[in-house]
Design an enzyme around this catalytic site. Structure first.
Site, short mmCIF file in Angstrom:
data_model
loop_
_atom_site.label_atom_id
_atom_site.label_comp_id
_atom_site.label_asym_id
_atom_site.label_seq_id
_atom_site.Cartn_x
_atom_site.Cartn_y
_atom_site.Cartn_z
N GLU A 1 62.70 8.56 58.87
CA GLU A 1 62.81 7.36 58.03
C GLU A 1 64.26 6.94 58.06
O GLU A 1 65.14 7.72 57.68
CB GLU A 1 62.38 7.67 56.62
CG GLU A 1 60.91 8.05 56.56
CD GLU A 1 60.50 8.40 55.16
OE1 GLU A 1 61.03 7.76 54.24
OE2 GLU A 1 59.69 9.31 55.01
N CYS B 1 68.44 2.68 51.28
CA CYS B 1 67.94 2.16 52.56
C CYS B 1 67.18 0.87 52.34
O CYS B 1 67.17 -0.02 53.18
CB CYS B 1 67.05 3.19 53.22
SG CYS B 1 65.79 3.77 52.10
#
Ligand code: NAD
Length: 972
Positions: A722, A756
């Site tokens: 990720e 993120c």
């Protein structure tokens, strides 16, 4: 009880159990004889009100006709909210097509409002028609003008005047009523907003007639009316309210501080206490309401003044319920049952009426029973009623005629129609819901005796359709939060951080130690993978409970090590607990039993999932607890052993999470920590004993890991990566600038932009840009950059010197090439890696196509025709993590979604804060491999699949055929 003890009682009643609260309130209701008299009076009133329909085209007729129960009503509300503020014709037309082209607006409908609307349109045409055909025949510009006109008529029913001068002159036409003016518009976002509201309020006080009233919202007078900002509020807001109150006192105008969200109550009470001459609105739907009234009585006595109090039921109910659920609060601050609020109202009214020397009460209601109760329990002259402008006229015409000595005041919104939205929504919730009195009195199917029934006869237990926040999910507990709007909690956290002091040193894991840990884990794997999934799950569930129990200590550690704010740190603990419970649940669902597959008779086919071996879990520093725990919990739930490497910047938090897992019963050799930087991570993934890698971090590191794995001999193992994103929010000109700015401030700058999911780009359609950018500039200036150990800090430092220098360099180059939109202030006394939030405007071609991991927002203003180019640009970045959309037009939303290639899309809200199991999180393209963390497909990626086929016929024939148990139906 003294004032202070009563004040403490308010705090403890905040989220008390509903049943307990109701029990006390029930003891404070009128006796049987009075209750009967109230029922009789309210029945007679309701009978008369029902036969007196509201004036055509009044606010009340609108709410009765449409309310929340018809799609046409909701569509009209959407149009009313947006149409008048949309800057350009194309967007306005798109909105009308979107919201009105489908509805049943024909004049065949008896609804006044449909008549008005189509009647307005029909003036442009010779025959009545539906909107859809009108639009096609008349063309959009004409229809748009007509509907704008209609919306002005609609808005005019809710608003007394666009200016205080208009309002007071209209008020003078109704001498039987007094007025209290509510200046429309919501919370200030900027210092300019607050200054504007101050001028508006002062002007209104100077213009109103003696004995009129003004209602002020503290959140309009200060952009940060929050508990965490207490000292600023007292420095800046208190003098403003004092000044207004003094001015009002001189002019014999009543000044009432309006009630807002429940988390602002304590602060509001403190303000009230410090402002002579001000009154307060009290919301009966809050469980604290009675305690507040009791305190107010003592306060009035102590100060020897009559405090004006307006008792209302409360207009933020849905928001209160939603927020308590989102924050994982132990209970709601409001009652879940309407009847409980009604009982609370009566108990509060009695308390207020019992002390005429201390309280000057006003009762705001359109409900016949509530009104009859007040008439029954009070002596006239002691109080006044209040009603909303445009509502309850029928009822009060009757009451005032019957009781010439009773006073009634109209709460009357004043202001621009474009500011109508929040007010409309609140009124709609109060009066447009099916359960509201206003709605039911219009519905002949609701028998009058049911309508005025004694709320004491209604069930008292909490409404099970609204589960407690902890019980939100049917199959697992929601994580418990910590209320950061409570001073006590903020102070306790801060004290903990100070007491915990500097961080202890940690030692890195040597290559030999790593080797040893992998060997131990490889050995421990066999027994862990054979441990029943339910047992593995039970330990994770215990870990979740422990995480919550250790909340304060964990928050302190995250604040000190990760330099995250309290709010961020509390969310992390919650997310970690959610991960544990969610993966425990998934393990039970997927790993506990083999999946039996259909096949030929005499054969048994089972598919089962098993752990793969030793998983390497490598996590970043920006969510040092949540991501670390999530990866480890998933690997363990699936039956793997784990070597977990926290980021080199935040090793202590990771190791503390492991300790908690051990305390919960996970064997120490099944989950081992490895402390070190990227080189240790590289060594870990290169080890042939590692059977899979779960990685979260930068795309560059993910690529390196991928190459290392590819270079390894032996089995090909999975990599779950990720990574980052170039995340944008797309805004068209139907969006509400205030909402856009609220959500952008949260999405781009919270956690110093070090998420993120954080928003890196704001795409603004040109029409909406000037107002939105002005608000953004003002809102940026309100952010406090500072030490995250201080509860009033909004933005802490970035993680280290390297991050700081890279961001500072990027800002320097933007200063050369782009236009500055605004920035937060950075105090010269701050020492550390601080970067003040900042926003620049630049053209599409100059936007960065790489992740800028910090509090820097890039704004790009686009023309309507450029939307496809913008979407293509976004796809071209190759990233696909999060995307925000703000629009009132479904066609716009659909168009963006259809062209987006991103993992998480958020419409009309912030684009951060994905919740485990609710918004499974993770991107595509350069943003990640999937499957999504916190989603149903995650655990299988940590597993191998084994199919077991057994020929059951081998030991004695196809028994199920012979016994006829599963014989297929014969077809002839
Ligand atoms: P990073 O890639 O520098 O480090 C992440 C982890 O990888 C650290 O533990 C580090 O020690 C380790 N590492 C570094 N080099 C390695 C190597 N060669 N082999 C194995 N491990 C190695 O990332 P960061 O700076 O800690 O975190 C910020 C990045 O993480 C941002 O790009 C952000 O977008 C991303 N992120 C993504 C998500 C998501 O869910 N998609 C969540 C949080 C952060």
């Amino acid at each position: 009880m003294g004032v202070d003890r009563l004040r403490a009682a308010i705090a403890s009643a905040h989220r008390t159990a509903e049943a307990d609260a109701v029990l006390r309130l029930r003891m404070l209701q009128p006796g049987p004889a009075a209750a009967q008299a109230i029922t009789d009076l309210s029945f007679r009133l309701a009978e008369r009100v029902r036969t007196t329909p509201p004036a055509p085209l009044s606010a009340e007729s609108f709410l009765r006709q449409y309310g929340l129960s018809t799609p046409e009503g909701v569509a009209l509300m959407c149009v009313a909210e947006a149409l008048l503020r949309i800057p350009d014709a194309d967007t306005a037309d798109a909105l009308l097509r979107d919201k009105l082209a489908w509805g049943n607006w024909s004049t065949a409908s008896a609804a006044d409002w449909a008549l008005m609307l189509t009647g307005t349109l029909a003036r442009w045409h010779d025959e009545p028609s539906t909107l859809k055909s009108l639009i096609s025949r008349l063309g959009e510009p004409i229809v748009r003008t007509a509907i704008k006109q209609a919306m002005r008529i609609l808005a005019g029913q809710f608003v007394l005047g666009e200016t205080i001068e208009q309002a007071t002159s209209r008020a003078a036409e109704r001498p039987r009523y007094r007025f209290s003016y509510d200046m429309l518009g919501e919370a200030a976002r900027t210092a300019d907003d607050a200054a504007r509201y101050f001028r508006l309020y002062s002007h209104a006080i100077k213009t109103a007639r003696a004995r009129d009233g003004i209602s002020v919202k503290p959140s309009a007078l200060h952009p940060r009316f929050e508990e965490a900002k207490r000292s600023r509020v007292f420095h800046e807001l208190l003098p403003r309210i004092r000044q207004l109150a003094e001015l009002a006192e001189q002019r014999a105008i009543g000044l009432t501080i309006d009630a807002e969200e429940s988390e602002r109550l304590e602060l509001t009470l403190d303000i009230l206490e410090s402002v002579p001459f001000a009154g307060l609105a009290v919301q009966a739907y809050q469980k604290r309401a009675l305690a507040v009234c009791e305190w107010l009585v003592e306060l009035g006595r102590a100060k020897k003044r009559r405090i004006p109090i307006r008792l209302v039921k409360g207009a933020y109910w849905d928001g209160e319920v939603k927020r308590a659920q989102q924050l994982g609060m132990p209970d709601y601050p409001v009652f879940t049952r309407k009847a409980a609020t009604d009982i609370s109202y009566v108990a509060c009214a009695s308390a207020l009426l019992s002390a005429p020397e201390a309280i000057d009460p006003a009762f705001a209601t359109h409900n016949c029973r509530t009104l009859a109760t007040i008439l029954e329990i009070a002596e006239s002259g002691q109080f006044e009623f209040q009603k909303l402008f445009g509502m309850g006229d029928g009822l009060y015409d009757i009451v005032l005629a019957d009781h010439p000595d009773v006073q009634c005041r109209v709460y009357a919104p004043v202001g621009s129609f474009t500011d109508l939205l929040p007010y409309l929504v609140r009124r709609l919730l109060e009066n447009g819901a099916n359960t509201s009195f206003v709605h039911q009195i219009a519905d002949a199917k609701v028998p009058l005796n049911a309508l005025v029934a004694d709320p004491m006869r209604e069930p008292v237990e909490p409404d099970l359709r609204i589960p407690l926040p902890r019980c939100l999910y049917p199959d697992r507990k929601n994580s418990m939060g910590l209320d950061l709007s409570v001073r006590r909690n903020l102070d306790a956290l801060r004290a903990h951080v100070i007491a915990d002091g500097p961080l202890a040193a940690v030692e890195s894991t040597s290559p030999q130690e790593l080797d040893f840990s992998i060997a131990r884990a490889a050995e421990a794997f066999a027994s862990w993978s054979r441990t029943p999934a339910a047992e593995r799950a039970a330990r994770l569930e215990r870990a979740a409970d422990l995480l919550e129990q250790h909340m304060v200590g964990l928050v302190s550690l995250i604040v000190r090590e990760g330099r995250r704010t309290y709010a961020d740190s509390v969310s992390e603990v919650r997310e970690a607990a959610d991960f544990c419970r969610y993966y425990a649940l998934q393990a039970k669902l997927l790993f506990d039993k083999a999946l039996s597959l259909p096949g030929p008779a005499g054969e048994k086919n089972d598919l089962a999932l098993h752990g793969r071996g030793v998983f390497a879990c490598i996590s970043p520093w920006n969510f040092p607890l949540a991501i670390f725990t999530g990866q480890v919990a998933a690997a363990l739930a699936a039956g793997n052993a784990v070597i977990a490497k926290p980021a080199e910047q935040t090793p202590r938090t990771g190791m503390r999470a492991l300790e908690i897992l051990y305390e919960a019963g996970v064997p120490a050799d099944v989950a081992c920590g490895a402390i070190g930087d990227g080189s240790l991570g590289a060594r870990l993934v290169a080890d042939p004993r590692i059977a899979g890698v779960a990685f979260t971090g930068s795309v560059e590191t993910a690529q390196k890991i991928n190459q290392t794995l590819a270079g390894r001999d032996g089995p090909i193992v999975p990599l779950i990566a990720e990574t980052g994103g170039v995340n944008a929010m797309l805004v068209d000109s139907s969006a509400l600038p205030e909402q856009v700015v609220d959500d952008t401030i949260a999405s781009a700058f919270q956690s110093a932009g070090q998420r993120c999911s954080a928003q890196r780009i704001l795409f603004l359609e040109a029409g909406n840009a000037p107002r939105t950018l002005e608000l953004l500039r003002g809102a940026l200036a309100e952010l406090k950059v500072g030490d995250p150990a201080e509860p009033d800090t909004d933005i802490g430092p970035v993680i280290d010197q390297a991050a700081h220098d890279a961001l500072a360099h990027h800002i320097r180059s933007l200063r050369q090439s782009a236009k500055l939109v605004g920035a937060a202030h950075l105090s010269p006394n701050l020492h550390g890696h601080y970067i003040a939030p900042i926003a620049f405007e630049l053209p599409l071609e100059q936007l960065p196509k790489v992740e800028v991991f910090g509090p820097i927002l890039h704004v790009c203003v686009y023309q309507r025709d450029d939307l496809d180019r913008v979407l293509a640009w976004l796809r071209d970045t190759g990233y696909g993590l999060t995307l925000g959309i703000h629009s009132r037009i479904q066609a716009f939303v659909d168009r963006v979604i259809a062209q987006a290639r991103v993992g998480n899309i958020y419409v009309n809200r912030s684009m951060i804060g994905a919740v485990v199991g609710v918004q499974p999180f993770g991107g595509e393209g350069l943003s990640g491999t999937g499957p999504k963390a916190g989603g149903p497909h995650y655990l299988p990626r940590f597993a191998v699949e084994r199919t077991l086929t057994v020929n059951t016929a081998a030991i004695g024939g196809v028994t199920e055929l012979l016994s006829g148990a599963s014989r297929a139906p014969t077809s002839r």
